[in-house]
Design a protein around this motif. Structure first.
Motif, PDB file in Angstrom:
ATOM      1  N   MET A 110       0.763  -1.036   0.119  1.00  0.00           N
ATOM      2  CA  MET A 110      -0.070  -0.042  -0.015  1.00  0.00           C
ATOM      3  C   MET A 110       0.910   1.246  -0.169  1.00  0.00           C
ATOM      4  O   MET A 110       0.513   2.070  -0.600  1.00  0.00           O
ATOM      5  CB  MET A 110      -0.875  -0.078   1.308  1.00  0.00           C
ATOM      6  CG  MET A 110      -1.925   1.052   1.361  1.00  0.00           C
ATOM      7  SD  MET A 110      -3.099   0.958   2.657  1.00  0.00           S
ATOM      8  CE  MET A 110      -4.236  -0.380   1.592  1.00  0.00           C
ATOM      9  N   VAL A 111       1.899   1.137   0.791  1.00  0.00           N
ATOM     10  CA  VAL A 111       2.903   2.294   0.797  1.00  0.00           C
ATOM     11  C   VAL A 111       3.536   2.620  -0.565  1.00  0.00           C
ATOM     12  O   VAL A 111       3.882   3.702  -1.111  1.00  0.00           O
ATOM     13  CB  VAL A 111       3.965   2.175   2.075  1.00  0.00           C
ATOM     14  CG1 VAL A 111       5.103   3.205   1.914  1.00  0.00           C
ATOM     15  CG2 VAL A 111       3.293   2.334   3.563  1.00  0.00           C
ATOM     16  N   LYS A 112       3.933   1.456  -1.068  1.00  0.00           N
ATOM     17  CA  LYS A 112       4.862   1.534  -2.289  1.00  0.00           C
ATOM     18  C   LYS A 112       3.656   2.179  -3.356  1.00  0.00           C
ATOM     19  O   LYS A 112       4.421   3.057  -4.156  1.00  0.00           O
ATOM     20  CB  LYS A 112       5.012   0.107  -2.835  1.00  0.00           C
ATOM     21  CG  LYS A 112       5.818  -0.031  -4.214  1.00  0.00           C
ATOM     22  CD  LYS A 112       5.990  -1.439  -4.605  1.00  0.00           C
ATOM     23  CE  LYS A 112       7.080  -1.236  -5.907  1.00  0.00           C
ATOM     24  NZ  LYS A 112       7.279  -2.854  -6.355  1.00  0.00           N
ATOM     25  N   ARG A 113       2.401   1.859  -3.474  1.00  0.00           N
ATOM     26  CA  ARG A 113       1.459   2.446  -4.392  1.00  0.00           C
ATOM     27  C   ARG A 113       1.375   3.903  -4.254  1.00  0.00           C
ATOM     28  O   ARG A 113       1.150   4.647  -4.872  1.00  0.00           O
ATOM     29  CB  ARG A 113       0.099   1.745  -4.325  1.00  0.00           C
ATOM     30  CG  ARG A 113       0.389   0.361  -4.892  1.00  0.00           C
ATOM     31  CD  ARG A 113      -0.811  -0.601  -4.931  1.00  0.00           C
ATOM     32  NE  ARG A 113      -0.904  -1.688  -5.397  1.00  0.00           N
ATOM     33  CZ  ARG A 113      -1.886  -2.719  -5.326  1.00  0.00           C
ATOM     34  NH1 ARG A 113      -2.933  -2.551  -4.224  1.00  0.00           N
ATOM     35  NH2 ARG A 113      -1.663  -3.894  -5.498  1.00  0.00           N
ATOM     36  N   ALA A 114       1.444   4.241  -2.859  1.00  0.00           N
ATOM     37  CA  ALA A 114       1.164   5.519  -2.320  1.00  0.00           C
ATOM     38  C   ALA A 114       2.120   6.406  -2.899  1.00  0.00           C
ATOM     39  O   ALA A 114       2.101   7.524  -3.148  1.00  0.00           O
ATOM     40  CB  ALA A 114       1.113   5.658  -0.893  1.00  0.00           C
ATOM     41  N   SER A 115       3.582   5.787  -2.790  1.00  0.00           N
ATOM     42  CA  SER A 115       4.698   6.583  -3.108  1.00  0.00           C
ATOM     43  C   SER A 115       4.628   7.029  -4.733  1.00  0.00           C
ATOM     44  O   SER A 115       4.914   7.945  -5.259  1.00  0.00           O
ATOM     45  CB  SER A 115       5.858   5.781  -2.971  1.00  0.00           C
ATOM     46  OG  SER A 115       7.058   6.485  -3.364  1.00  0.00           O
ATOM     47  N   HIS A 116       4.145   5.980  -5.441  1.00  0.00           N
ATOM     48  CA  HIS A 116       3.958   6.298  -6.874  1.00  0.00           C
ATOM     49  C   HIS A 116       2.920   7.418  -7.170  1.00  0.00           C
ATOM     50  O   HIS A 116       3.199   8.264  -7.755  1.00  0.00           O
ATOM     51  CB  HIS A 116       3.564   5.163  -7.701  1.00  0.00           C
ATOM     52  CG  HIS A 116       3.385   5.034  -9.188  1.00  0.00           C
ATOM     53  ND1 HIS A 116       4.231   5.595  -9.890  1.00  0.00           N
ATOM     54  CD2 HIS A 116       1.957   5.125  -9.638  1.00  0.00           C
ATOM     55  CE1 HIS A 116       3.617   5.461 -11.359  1.00  0.00           C
ATOM     56  NE2 HIS A 116       2.342   5.296 -11.195  1.00  0.00           N
TER      57      HIS A 116
END
Length: 231
Positions: A110-116
Protein backbone atom coordinates in the motif's frame (compact mmCIF):
# COMPACT_ATOMS: atom_id res chain seq x y z
CA UNK A 1 -0.36 -41.32 -37.73
CA UNK A 2 1.34 -38.14 -36.54
CA UNK A 3 2.42 -35.72 -39.24
CA UNK A 4 6.16 -35.42 -39.93
CA UNK A 5 8.30 -32.37 -40.62
CA UNK A 6 11.92 -31.86 -41.70
CA UNK A 7 14.08 -29.67 -39.43
CA UNK A 8 15.84 -26.92 -41.39
CA UNK A 9 18.97 -27.29 -39.22
CA UNK A 10 19.62 -31.02 -38.73
CA UNK A 11 17.65 -31.97 -41.88
CA UNK A 12 16.04 -34.87 -40.02
CA UNK A 13 12.40 -35.82 -40.40
CA UNK A 14 10.64 -35.65 -37.03
CA UNK A 15 7.07 -35.69 -35.66
CA UNK A 16 5.34 -32.31 -35.21
CA UNK A 17 5.47 -32.83 -31.44
CA UNK A 18 9.24 -32.28 -31.73
CA UNK A 19 8.66 -28.73 -33.00
CA UNK A 20 7.49 -25.67 -31.06
CA UNK A 21 4.27 -24.02 -32.11
CA UNK A 22 4.84 -20.80 -34.07
CA UNK A 23 2.00 -18.74 -35.56
CA UNK A 24 4.40 -16.92 -37.86
CA UNK A 25 4.51 -19.96 -40.14
CA UNK A 26 1.58 -21.19 -42.20
CA UNK A 27 1.94 -24.67 -40.73
CA UNK A 28 1.61 -23.31 -37.19
CA UNK A 29 4.95 -24.84 -36.18
CA UNK A 30 8.58 -23.71 -36.15
CA UNK A 31 10.92 -24.83 -38.90
CA UNK A 32 13.62 -25.79 -36.39
CA UNK A 33 13.15 -28.78 -34.08
CA UNK A 34 13.23 -28.37 -30.31
CA UNK A 35 16.60 -30.08 -29.94
CA UNK A 36 18.29 -27.82 -32.48
CA UNK A 37 16.57 -24.76 -31.01
CA UNK A 38 17.90 -25.58 -27.52
CA UNK A 39 21.42 -26.05 -28.91
CA UNK A 40 21.21 -22.74 -30.79
CA UNK A 41 19.89 -20.85 -27.75
CA UNK A 42 22.62 -22.28 -25.52
CA UNK A 43 25.34 -21.37 -28.00
CA UNK A 44 24.00 -17.85 -28.40
CA UNK A 45 23.69 -17.38 -24.64
CA UNK A 46 27.31 -18.41 -24.06
CA UNK A 47 28.40 -16.02 -26.80
CA UNK A 48 26.64 -12.88 -25.60
CA UNK A 49 26.28 -13.26 -21.82
CA UNK A 50 29.56 -11.47 -21.16
CA UNK A 51 29.45 -9.13 -24.17
CA UNK A 52 28.62 -5.60 -22.91
CA UNK A 53 28.55 -4.23 -26.47
CA UNK A 54 25.82 -6.70 -27.42
CA UNK A 55 23.66 -5.77 -24.42
CA UNK A 56 24.12 -2.05 -25.11
CA UNK A 57 23.00 -2.50 -28.71
CA UNK A 58 20.03 -4.60 -27.61
CA UNK A 59 18.88 -1.92 -25.14
CA UNK A 60 19.32 0.80 -27.75
CA UNK A 61 17.36 -1.20 -30.33
CA UNK A 62 14.55 -1.83 -27.85
CA UNK A 63 14.34 1.85 -26.91
CA UNK A 64 14.19 2.96 -30.55
CA UNK A 65 11.49 0.40 -31.31
CA UNK A 66 9.34 1.56 -28.38
CA UNK A 67 9.69 5.21 -29.40
CA UNK A 68 8.81 4.47 -33.04
CA UNK A 69 5.86 2.19 -32.23
CA UNK A 70 4.60 3.95 -29.09
CA UNK A 71 0.96 4.24 -30.19
CA UNK A 72 0.90 0.73 -31.61
CA UNK A 73 2.28 -0.74 -28.37
CA UNK A 74 -0.19 1.29 -26.29
CA UNK A 75 -3.13 0.17 -28.42
CA UNK A 76 -2.13 -3.48 -28.27
CA UNK A 77 -1.51 -3.32 -24.53
CA UNK A 78 -4.95 -1.80 -23.90
CA UNK A 79 -6.67 -4.38 -26.10
CA UNK A 80 -4.77 -7.24 -24.49
CA UNK A 81 -5.52 -6.17 -20.92
CA UNK A 82 -9.25 -5.88 -21.71
CA UNK A 83 -9.55 -9.50 -22.83
CA UNK A 84 -11.88 -11.42 -20.46
CA UNK A 85 -9.39 -14.25 -19.98
CA UNK A 86 -6.62 -11.78 -19.12
CA UNK A 87 -8.83 -9.87 -16.68
CA UNK A 88 -9.85 -13.12 -15.00
CA UNK A 89 -6.27 -14.39 -14.85
CA UNK A 90 -5.03 -11.16 -13.26
CA UNK A 91 -7.89 -11.16 -10.75
CA UNK A 92 -7.10 -14.77 -9.76
CA UNK A 93 -3.39 -13.99 -9.47
CA UNK A 94 -4.09 -10.93 -7.30
CA UNK A 95 -6.42 -12.85 -4.99
CA UNK A 96 -3.89 -15.64 -4.50
CA UNK A 97 -1.10 -13.14 -3.91
CA UNK A 98 -3.05 -11.15 -1.32
CA UNK A 99 -4.24 -14.29 0.49
CA UNK A 100 -0.61 -15.29 1.12
CA UNK A 101 0.55 -11.85 2.28
CA UNK A 102 1.22 -10.97 5.88
CA UNK A 103 -0.15 -7.73 7.35
CA UNK A 104 3.29 -6.14 7.02
CA UNK A 105 3.52 -7.10 3.33
CA UNK A 106 0.03 -5.72 2.65
CA UNK A 107 0.90 -2.40 4.24
CA UNK A 108 4.26 -2.25 2.43
CA UNK A 109 2.46 -2.76 -0.89
CA UNK A 110 0.00 0.00 0.00
CA UNK A 111 2.88 2.37 0.83
CA UNK A 112 4.66 1.51 -2.43
CA UNK A 113 1.57 2.40 -4.44
CA UNK A 114 1.10 5.60 -2.43
CA UNK A 115 4.69 6.59 -3.21
CA UNK A 116 3.96 6.27 -6.92
CA UNK A 117 0.79 8.36 -6.63
CA UNK A 118 2.66 11.00 -4.63
CA UNK A 119 5.13 11.46 -7.48
CA UNK A 120 2.32 11.75 -10.03
CA UNK A 121 0.34 14.21 -7.89
CA UNK A 122 3.52 16.04 -6.82
CA UNK A 123 2.63 15.89 -3.12
CA UNK A 124 4.81 15.22 -0.08
CA UNK A 125 5.60 11.65 0.93
CA UNK A 126 7.49 10.45 4.02
CA UNK A 127 5.58 7.41 5.38
CA UNK A 128 6.55 3.80 5.94
CA UNK A 129 4.32 0.80 6.55
CA UNK A 130 4.74 1.35 10.31
CA UNK A 131 2.91 4.69 10.01
CA UNK A 132 -0.32 2.96 8.89
CA UNK A 133 -2.81 1.33 11.24
CA UNK A 134 -4.11 -1.94 9.80
CA UNK A 135 -7.91 -2.15 10.11
CA UNK A 136 -10.52 -4.64 8.96
CA UNK A 137 -13.54 -2.32 9.29
CA UNK A 138 -13.95 0.95 7.39
CA UNK A 139 -13.95 3.66 10.10
CA UNK A 140 -16.34 5.83 8.05
CA UNK A 141 -18.91 3.43 6.60
CA UNK A 142 -18.36 0.65 9.18
CA UNK A 143 -18.27 -2.08 6.51
CA UNK A 144 -15.80 -5.02 6.49
CA UNK A 145 -12.78 -4.30 4.31
CA UNK A 146 -11.99 -6.79 1.56
CA UNK A 147 -8.23 -7.36 1.55
CA UNK A 148 -8.10 -9.99 -1.17
CA UNK A 149 -11.12 -11.37 -2.99
CA UNK A 150 -12.77 -9.38 -5.76
CA UNK A 151 -15.88 -9.95 -7.83
CA UNK A 152 -15.35 -6.88 -9.99
CA UNK A 153 -13.47 -8.59 -12.85
CA UNK A 154 -10.10 -7.63 -11.44
CA UNK A 155 -11.11 -4.09 -10.58
CA UNK A 156 -11.47 -2.37 -7.22
CA UNK A 157 -14.62 -3.18 -5.26
CA UNK A 158 -16.24 -0.54 -3.07
CA UNK A 159 -15.12 -2.50 0.01
CA UNK A 160 -11.47 -2.61 -1.07
CA UNK A 161 -9.14 -0.89 1.46
CA UNK A 162 -7.57 2.35 0.25
CA UNK A 163 -5.05 4.73 1.78
CA UNK A 164 -6.67 8.11 2.37
CA UNK A 165 -4.95 11.46 2.82
CA UNK A 166 -7.00 13.00 5.62
CA UNK A 167 -5.97 16.47 4.47
CA UNK A 168 -5.27 16.15 0.71
CA UNK A 169 -3.06 19.24 0.70
CA UNK A 170 -0.56 17.66 3.12
CA UNK A 171 0.16 14.61 0.98
CA UNK A 172 1.17 11.16 2.22
CA UNK A 173 2.91 12.26 5.40
CA UNK A 174 3.04 10.89 8.94
CA UNK A 175 -0.22 11.44 10.82
CA UNK A 176 -2.16 12.29 7.67
CA UNK A 177 -2.97 8.82 6.32
CA UNK A 178 -5.62 6.30 7.26
CA UNK A 179 -7.10 3.16 5.74
CA UNK A 180 -10.74 3.51 4.66
CA UNK A 181 -12.89 1.74 2.08
CA UNK A 182 -12.67 2.68 -1.60
CA UNK A 183 -16.30 3.80 -1.52
CA UNK A 184 -15.70 6.11 1.45
CA UNK A 185 -12.59 7.49 -0.25
CA UNK A 186 -14.51 8.22 -3.46
CA UNK A 187 -17.29 9.92 -1.51
CA UNK A 188 -14.78 11.99 0.45
CA UNK A 189 -12.71 12.93 -2.61
CA UNK A 190 -15.73 14.21 -4.53
CA UNK A 191 -16.50 17.07 -2.13
CA UNK A 192 -14.77 19.61 0.09
CA UNK A 193 -15.16 19.79 3.87
CA UNK A 194 -18.11 22.18 3.79
CA UNK A 195 -19.93 20.11 1.16
CA UNK A 196 -19.41 16.95 3.22
CA UNK A 197 -20.77 18.73 6.32
CA UNK A 198 -23.88 19.85 4.45
CA UNK A 199 -24.32 16.37 2.97
CA UNK A 200 -24.24 14.76 6.42
CA UNK A 201 -26.64 17.40 7.74
CA UNK A 202 -29.27 16.99 5.03
CA UNK A 203 -29.02 13.48 3.58
CA UNK A 204 -31.28 11.83 6.17
CA UNK A 205 -34.10 14.33 5.68
CA UNK A 206 -33.62 14.11 1.92
CA UNK A 207 -34.08 10.33 1.84
CA UNK A 208 -37.08 10.53 4.18
CA UNK A 209 -38.88 13.00 1.90
CA UNK A 210 -41.58 10.98 0.12
CA UNK A 211 -42.00 13.70 -2.49
CA UNK A 212 -38.43 13.06 -3.66
CA UNK A 213 -37.98 9.33 -3.18
CA UNK A 214 -41.11 7.20 -3.53
CA UNK A 215 -40.91 3.51 -2.61
CA UNK A 216 -42.24 0.99 -5.14
CA UNK A 217 -43.65 -2.49 -4.75
CA UNK A 218 -40.20 -4.08 -5.08
CA UNK A 219 -38.71 -1.60 -2.59
CA UNK A 220 -36.50 0.03 -5.21
CA UNK A 221 -36.21 3.80 -5.62
CA UNK A 222 -37.83 5.46 -8.65
CA UNK A 223 -36.32 8.90 -8.26
CA UNK A 224 -34.78 8.63 -11.76
CA UNK A 225 -38.16 8.65 -13.52
CA UNK A 226 -38.40 12.41 -14.00
CA UNK A 227 -34.69 13.11 -14.49
CA UNK A 228 -33.09 13.82 -17.86
CA UNK A 229 -30.27 11.47 -18.98
CA UNK A 230 -26.79 12.65 -18.07
CA UNK A 231 -25.38 11.94 -21.50
Amino acid sequence: MEQLRICRTCKQEKPLSEFNKDKRHSSGYATQCKECKRAYDKSRYEKVKNDPEFHAKKLEHGQKYRETHKEQIKSYSTEYNMRPEVVERKATWYQEKMSKMSIKERLELMVKRASHRARLKEVDFNITWEDIEYVEICPILEIPLNWGETSNEGGRNVDTPSLDRINPELGYVKGNVKIISTLANMMKSSANKEQIRMFCKNIHNYLENEEIVRPTENLESVEQEDKEPLG
